[in-house]
Design a protein around this motif. Structure first.
Motif, PDB file in Angstrom:
ATOM      1  N   GLU A  44      -9.301 -68.983 -42.685  1.00 21.35           N
ATOM      2  CA  GLU A  44      -8.144 -69.015 -41.781  1.00 21.35           C
ATOM      3  C   GLU A  44      -7.451 -67.661 -41.660  1.00 21.35           C
ATOM      4  O   GLU A  44      -6.408 -67.546 -41.023  1.00 21.35           O
ATOM      5  CB  GLU A  44      -7.149 -70.086 -42.259  1.00 21.35           C
ATOM      6  N   LEU A  45      -8.038 -66.618 -42.255  1.00 22.41           N
ATOM      7  CA  LEU A  45      -7.465 -65.280 -42.223  1.00 22.41           C
ATOM      8  C   LEU A  45      -8.321 -64.374 -41.344  1.00 22.41           C
ATOM      9  O   LEU A  45      -9.548 -64.364 -41.466  1.00 22.41           O
ATOM     10  CB  LEU A  45      -7.396 -64.716 -43.644  1.00 22.41           C
ATOM     11  N   GLN A  46      -7.671 -63.635 -40.449  1.00 21.27           N
ATOM     12  CA  GLN A  46      -8.373 -62.674 -39.590  1.00 21.27           C
ATOM     13  C   GLN A  46      -8.612 -61.401 -40.392  1.00 21.27           C
ATOM     14  O   GLN A  46      -7.672 -60.724 -40.781  1.00 21.27           O
ATOM     15  CB  GLN A  46      -7.545 -62.356 -38.336  1.00 21.27           C
ATOM     16  N   LEU A  47      -9.893 -61.112 -40.653  1.00 21.42           N
ATOM     17  CA  LEU A  47     -10.269 -59.902 -41.380  1.00 21.42           C
ATOM     18  C   LEU A  47     -11.264 -59.116 -40.535  1.00 21.42           C
ATOM     19  O   LEU A  47     -12.244 -59.673 -40.051  1.00 21.42           O
ATOM     20  CB  LEU A  47     -10.901 -60.242 -42.730  1.00 21.42           C
ATOM     21  N   ASP A  48     -11.009 -57.811 -40.391  1.00 22.85           N
ATOM     22  CA  ASP A  48     -11.934 -56.954 -39.660  1.00 22.85           C
ATOM     23  C   ASP A  48     -13.136 -56.616 -40.532  1.00 22.85           C
ATOM     24  O   ASP A  48     -13.087 -56.720 -41.755  1.00 22.85           O
ATOM     25  CB  ASP A  48     -11.241 -55.661 -39.221  1.00 22.85           C
ATOM     26  N   GLU A  49     -14.178 -56.171 -39.880  1.00 25.95           N
ATOM     27  CA  GLU A  49     -15.388 -55.742 -40.566  1.00 25.95           C
ATOM     28  C   GLU A  49     -15.060 -54.599 -41.533  1.00 25.95           C
ATOM     29  O   GLU A  49     -14.243 -53.731 -41.232  1.00 25.95           O
ATOM     30  CB  GLU A  49     -16.383 -55.258 -39.511  1.00 25.95           C
ATOM     31  N   THR A  50     -15.699 -54.605 -42.695  1.00 28.77           N
ATOM     32  CA  THR A  50     -15.483 -53.546 -43.664  1.00 28.77           C
ATOM     33  C   THR A  50     -16.046 -52.233 -43.136  1.00 28.77           C
ATOM     34  O   THR A  50     -17.157 -52.187 -42.609  1.00 28.77           O
ATOM     35  CB  THR A  50     -16.129 -53.906 -45.011  1.00 28.77           C
ATOM     36  N   GLY A  58      -3.046 -47.677 -35.382  1.00 30.51           N
ATOM     37  CA  GLY A  58      -2.971 -49.017 -34.806  1.00 30.51           C
ATOM     38  C   GLY A  58      -3.357 -50.135 -35.742  1.00 30.51           C
ATOM     39  O   GLY A  58      -3.612 -51.258 -35.291  1.00 30.51           O
ATOM     40  N   LEU A  59      -3.388 -49.897 -37.029  1.00 31.03           N
ATOM     41  CA  LEU A  59      -3.814 -50.931 -37.980  1.00 31.03           C
ATOM     42  C   LEU A  59      -2.889 -52.138 -37.983  1.00 31.03           C
ATOM     43  O   LEU A  59      -3.315 -53.254 -38.285  1.00 31.03           O
ATOM     44  CB  LEU A  59      -3.909 -50.340 -39.390  1.00 31.03           C
ATOM     45  N   TRP A  60      -1.621 -51.949 -37.653  1.00 34.49           N
ATOM     46  CA  TRP A  60      -0.614 -53.013 -37.671  1.00 34.49           C
ATOM     47  C   TRP A  60      -0.852 -54.071 -36.585  1.00 34.49           C
ATOM     48  O   TRP A  60      -0.185 -55.090 -36.563  1.00 34.49           O
ATOM     49  CB  TRP A  60       0.778 -52.402 -37.494  1.00 34.49           C
ATOM     50  N   LYS A  61      -1.820 -53.859 -35.699  1.00 37.55           N
ATOM     51  CA  LYS A  61      -2.069 -54.822 -34.628  1.00 37.55           C
ATOM     52  C   LYS A  61      -2.768 -56.082 -35.122  1.00 37.55           C
ATOM     53  O   LYS A  61      -2.850 -57.075 -34.395  1.00 37.55           O
ATOM     54  CB  LYS A  61      -2.894 -54.168 -33.515  1.00 37.55           C
ATOM     55  N   THR A  62      -3.297 -56.057 -36.336  1.00 39.22           N
ATOM     56  CA  THR A  62      -3.910 -57.222 -36.961  1.00 39.22           C
ATOM     57  C   THR A  62      -3.532 -57.203 -38.443  1.00 39.22           C
ATOM     58  O   THR A  62      -2.601 -56.496 -38.824  1.00 39.22           O
ATOM     59  CB  THR A  62      -5.444 -57.232 -36.724  1.00 39.22           C
TER      60      THR A  62
END
Length: 182
Positions: A44-50, A58-62
């Motif tokens: 249930e957590l949105q995680l970007d690819e490592t 712009g990291l604060w957008k997710t």
């Protein structure tokens, strides 16, 4: 070192996050260590690819974990952003949301994560700006959490009235005394 409870901004309620705590320590070498622990089902957590650790805007957008550092009595402060992907950012501000520049870093922040089905932990170790060395600093420890369904919640140790605003002086609630022998 105590675990501190993060508070969700009342206008951005989290649906999946069950609990969120942080631990903070100022190290002898004028580095700050923060452990962010989010109790949330991993799916249930949105995680970007490592990614490889790199500076990125712009990291604060997710989903993004943050620390704002301000010397006691100063108008200027620094902002550090840490993404679960390994990306990071560091900025210097001359005053409240004014005079933003990239903060030069002698070394990149060390980020490690621990993930299981029920929680996500990010540990960040980063050097203070040279002008913050050997001085008492105030911290605003914050985060943006994006859930898999797109819901975003804004977390801090304290929130000002109104919309979420991590730069606001009311967020700088944690004091880290100067370390002897630095």
């Amino acid at each position: 070192m105590a675990k501190l409870s993060m508070k969700c901004h009342p206008d951005t309620p989290a649906e999946a996050v069950r609990d969120f705590t942080v631990e903070v320590e100022r190290r002898r070498d004028d580095q700050v260590w923060i452990r962010y622990t989010v109790e949330v089902p991993l799916d249930e957590l949105q995680l970007d690819e490592t990614l490889k650790p790199e500076r990125m805007d712009g990291l604060w957008k997710t989903t993004c974990f943050e620390a704002f550092v301000k010397p006691e009595g100063s108008a200027g402060y620094c902002e550090f952003n840490f993404a679960p992907s390994g990306a990071w950012a560091a900025y210097r501000f001359s005053g409240y949301r004014e005079g933003m520049d990239d903060l030069p870093m002698a070394s990149i922040p060390a980020l490690t994560k621990t993930v299981n089905e029920s929680h996500f932990v990010l540990e960040a170790l980063f050097a203070l700006a040279p002008e913050h060395s050997s001085t008492e600093v105030r911290l605003a420890v914050t985060a943006v959490i994006e859930e898999a369904n797109g819901t975003k919640s804004y977390w801090s140790l304290a929130h000002p009235h109104g919309s979420p605003d991590f730069h606001h002086p009311d967020c700088f609630t944690l004091s880290l005394p100067a370390r002897a022998g630095t």
